[in-house]
Design an enzyme around this catalytic site. Sequence first.
Site, PDB file in Angstrom:
ATOM      1  N   LYS A  37      34.083  93.566  54.516  1.00 24.95           N
ATOM      2  CA  LYS A  37      33.900  92.150  54.852  1.00 24.95           C
ATOM      3  C   LYS A  37      32.618  91.583  54.258  1.00 24.95           C
ATOM      4  O   LYS A  37      32.589  90.417  53.848  1.00 24.95           O
ATOM      5  CB  LYS A  37      33.921  91.945  56.360  1.00 24.95           C
ATOM      6  CG  LYS A  37      32.774  92.537  57.144  1.00 24.95           C
ATOM      7  CD  LYS A  37      32.936  92.248  58.630  1.00 24.95           C
ATOM      8  CE  LYS A  37      31.820  92.875  59.453  1.00 24.95           C
ATOM      9  NZ  LYS A  37      30.507  92.323  59.131  1.00 24.95           N
ATOM     10  N   THR A  38      31.537  92.384  54.191  1.00 16.73           N
ATOM     11  CA  THR A  38      30.297  91.885  53.591  1.00 16.73           C
ATOM     12  C   THR A  38      30.517  91.581  52.118  1.00 16.73           C
ATOM     13  O   THR A  38      30.019  90.579  51.589  1.00 16.73           O
ATOM     14  CB  THR A  38      29.164  92.915  53.751  1.00 16.73           C
ATOM     15  OG1 THR A  38      28.992  93.208  55.139  1.00 16.73           O
ATOM     16  CG2 THR A  38      27.858  92.371  53.192  1.00 16.73           C
ATOM     17  N   ASP A  67      29.580  85.409  60.077  1.00 17.37           N
ATOM     18  CA  ASP A  67      29.958  86.818  60.177  1.00 17.37           C
ATOM     19  C   ASP A  67      29.979  87.238  61.650  1.00 17.37           C
ATOM     20  O   ASP A  67      29.345  86.613  62.495  1.00 17.37           O
ATOM     21  CB  ASP A  67      28.948  87.665  59.398  1.00 17.37           C
ATOM     22  CG  ASP A  67      29.432  89.090  59.170  1.00 17.37           C
ATOM     23  OD1 ASP A  67      30.622  89.363  59.418  1.00 17.37           O
ATOM     24  OD2 ASP A  67      28.615  89.920  58.742  1.00 17.37           O
ATOM     25  N   GLU A  68      30.698  88.305  61.952  1.00 19.67           N
ATOM     26  CA  GLU A  68      30.781  88.861  63.317  1.00 19.67           C
ATOM     27  C   GLU A  68      31.133  87.764  64.338  1.00 19.67           C
ATOM     28  O   GLU A  68      30.525  87.664  65.404  1.00 19.67           O
ATOM     29  CB  GLU A  68      29.458  89.542  63.702  1.00 19.67           C
ATOM     30  CG  GLU A  68      28.980  90.609  62.742  1.00 19.67           C
ATOM     31  CD  GLU A  68      29.825  91.876  62.782  1.00 19.67           C
ATOM     32  OE1 GLU A  68      30.822  91.912  63.522  1.00 19.67           O
ATOM     33  OE2 GLU A  68      29.478  92.838  62.057  1.00 19.67           O
ATOM     34  N   ARG A  78      32.759 104.388  62.855  1.00 19.95           N
ATOM     35  CA  ARG A  78      31.512 104.491  62.075  1.00 19.95           C
ATOM     36  C   ARG A  78      31.565 105.693  61.131  1.00 19.95           C
ATOM     37  O   ARG A  78      30.752 105.798  60.217  1.00 19.95           O
ATOM     38  CB  ARG A  78      30.298 104.678  63.002  1.00 19.95           C
ATOM     39  CG  ARG A  78      29.966 103.580  64.000  1.00 19.95           C
ATOM     40  CD  ARG A  78      29.912 102.209  63.401  1.00 19.95           C
ATOM     41  NE  ARG A  78      31.219 101.570  63.501  1.00 19.95           N
ATOM     42  CZ  ARG A  78      31.603 100.525  62.762  1.00 19.95           C
ATOM     43  NH1 ARG A  78      30.796 100.027  61.850  1.00 19.95           N
ATOM     44  NH2 ARG A  78      32.801  99.986  62.911  1.00 19.95           N
ATOM     45  N   GLN A 135      36.392  94.745  67.758  1.00 25.64           N
ATOM     46  CA  GLN A 135      34.996  95.178  67.751  1.00 25.64           C
ATOM     47  C   GLN A 135      34.103  94.245  68.572  1.00 25.64           C
ATOM     48  O   GLN A 135      32.889  94.201  68.361  1.00 25.64           O
ATOM     49  CB  GLN A 135      34.487  95.268  66.309  1.00 25.64           C
ATOM     50  CG  GLN A 135      35.234  96.308  65.482  1.00 25.64           C
ATOM     51  CD  GLN A 135      34.652  96.464  64.094  1.00 25.64           C
ATOM     52  OE1 GLN A 135      33.565  96.994  63.896  1.00 25.64           O
ATOM     53  NE2 GLN A 135      35.392  95.993  63.100  1.00 25.64           N
TER      54      GLN A 135
END
Length: 724
Positions: free
Chosen positions: A32-33, A218-219, A604, A249
């Site tokens: 996504k980044t 973002d997020e 992770r 998340q």
Amino acid sequence: MDILSQLNPAQRQAAEAISGPLLILAGPGSGKTRVITHRIAYLIKVCGVSPRHIMAVTFTNKAAREMEERLNRLAKASVKELTLGTFHAICARILRQEGRAIGITPGFTIYGRDDQISLLKRAIQEVDLDPKQYPPAAILSAIGAAKSQMLTPGGYAQHSSSYFEEVVARVYERYQQLLGQSNALDFDDLLMKAAELFSSQPGVLDRYQQRYQHILVDEFQDTNLVQYQLIKLLAGKHRNICVVGDPDQSIYSWRSADLRNILSFEKDYPEARVVLLEQNYRSTRSILEAASGIIAVNQQRKPKKLWTDNDAGEPVNIVETYNEQEEAQFVVREVERLVAAGQAKPSDCAVMYRTNAQSRALEEAFIRYGTPYRLVAGTRFYERREVKDIIAYLKLIQNTRDSVSLLRIINIPQRGIGDRTLSQLTSWASSANLSRYEALQLLSSPQEDKPPPFSPHAARALGSFYAMVEELVVGSRQLSLVDLFDLVIRKSGYREYIQNTPDGEERWENVLELRTVAQQYGDLPPGEGLIAFLEGVTLVSDVDGYDESAGAVTLITLHQAKGLEFSVVFIVGMEEGVLPHIRSFDDPGQMEEERRLCYVGVTRAKSRVYLVRAFRRSLMGGNTVNGPSRFLADIPSQLVSGVGLRRGEESQIAAGAYSWDGAPASAFDLPELKVGDQVRHGWFGEGVVVSCQPVRDDSELVVAFRGVGVKKLLLSFARLEKVD
């Protein structure tokens, strides 16, 4: 070169959809980044959008720095005019420029948690309550929740329905008054006041709507109501709003994050396009399928099917140990084994846990075995006393109305200004309707009708302190930040003071490290550098200083681990009452969040996951025997390998669903042992049985191991070998 050539089809679709609302549902490890940075570069280089017209909002300074570095490489053009940062940093910048319209002066101080607690104690006392009976931390949490819902003290009072809420309302009102007197805003004020600014000043809002033609967040699953309102206001004109997130998340409801913001985005923006990023580049297939099995049970989510081209990799290891000490020992020994085999470096490994208290046993084990580790959010650098002292000096120089900073350093180093003198100063300032610093100013030129209430010695000490601060304030208008830093140290005598204390050299090194941070602001003009520095150190988060290159195992909470990745992940405490936490048992919504927390931890990992539990656990004063976490039962059996499991454990975990790749302890013939028998253990070596007691359908052994010490073990999973 085509800016989007390195993106997969879904990523490219997300980057090219530049007009109108866009919801990008991005699974963990889906890049996504990369999508956000390529989208911004595409807007600038291909679509001709000026960076000045773009705002990109992140949730950590670390994420903002990473995005800026990528953009500088990708766009190959100046992105200095791009508005990029966290919600709090961007709002602070806007309020310094526009805040006068709602009564906020540009020189305001931002209060961190310690400053807030100090001010809250005073507020509690000033409404005739006892801080011991009404803990400031609990009241601060309630006030923060109110501000995230954009409730003023009056609005909160109208909604209060219990005595505690009535107390909070009273303290909240006085707390805000004291913040105003100190020309200070807390973290939540930065957001709430920015929303108030835009809501009450249509001219200001129009300017910012005109400027920000493209907004990226973002997020997005972690936004609260006030953050959502801010974005909605800013995007109201052009509606080019791109939000990126993953409902699976969302793990910060305790910070007032509202999952409904992302789940309801399409209702608020019915014309929105939705793009799913489902290809995972991080994890093995086994890890990804295990995580998918865990999260699929949740109801509050938007289904997506994660997939990867990566190999199947190792099975997920489910490990049981006897207690938290053996849990920690297993982790350390397994890390050592992986490192010795060349399968991982210490920095590749992370140990994650639900609560900070679980780190104690882990730290003890890492210290005992000499394995390097670093604890994220232990005693953080900016929480060290000497660092807070110097920052308080700089805060007072920047804003002399800052009462919390003044009280912290008025007698550091000691100047003969005791509690009695401070009480007299406070009373005198209050009677004259002055700040404490204004009272000090009055003391330097006393008026006959307002004689100061101090002894000659106290008056001289206060006057000397005032004269020093005034000299530093003048210096702040002329000197670079580093030169001002040095002037503070010299004029205050802080170096001599600190070097005469225990651990003086170590504490002085911390001061020098803070000076190194100050050097990063050396290019800014006098005054501007000081404000930027203070904002930077106040808005820093736990993971902002995380160093991926450090050669040590990372110990970190599951909440803090979000956004990071490691080759090897150990999640300890996989027990009912720990993960999921016992507080979630009666709340289905909270139970879903606990499941999301486990999902975040598992995802992770790149190559190996160990889910570790203890049969017995001493935690926060209690000693419990908990069953295995319910989340273990949702992992498909073919993905699992069991290590150190007790007899019957497989049926406890998955109601008979597991078929172990590795043989559980129940497949071994257990030796008949008695006191005095010589035994050999795979981890601890040779030892002697000193006690043997029946426990349920098992035996609890106490064994003295040579060079290791006395250990308690359960016979069924200790895998002891009797030595003749």
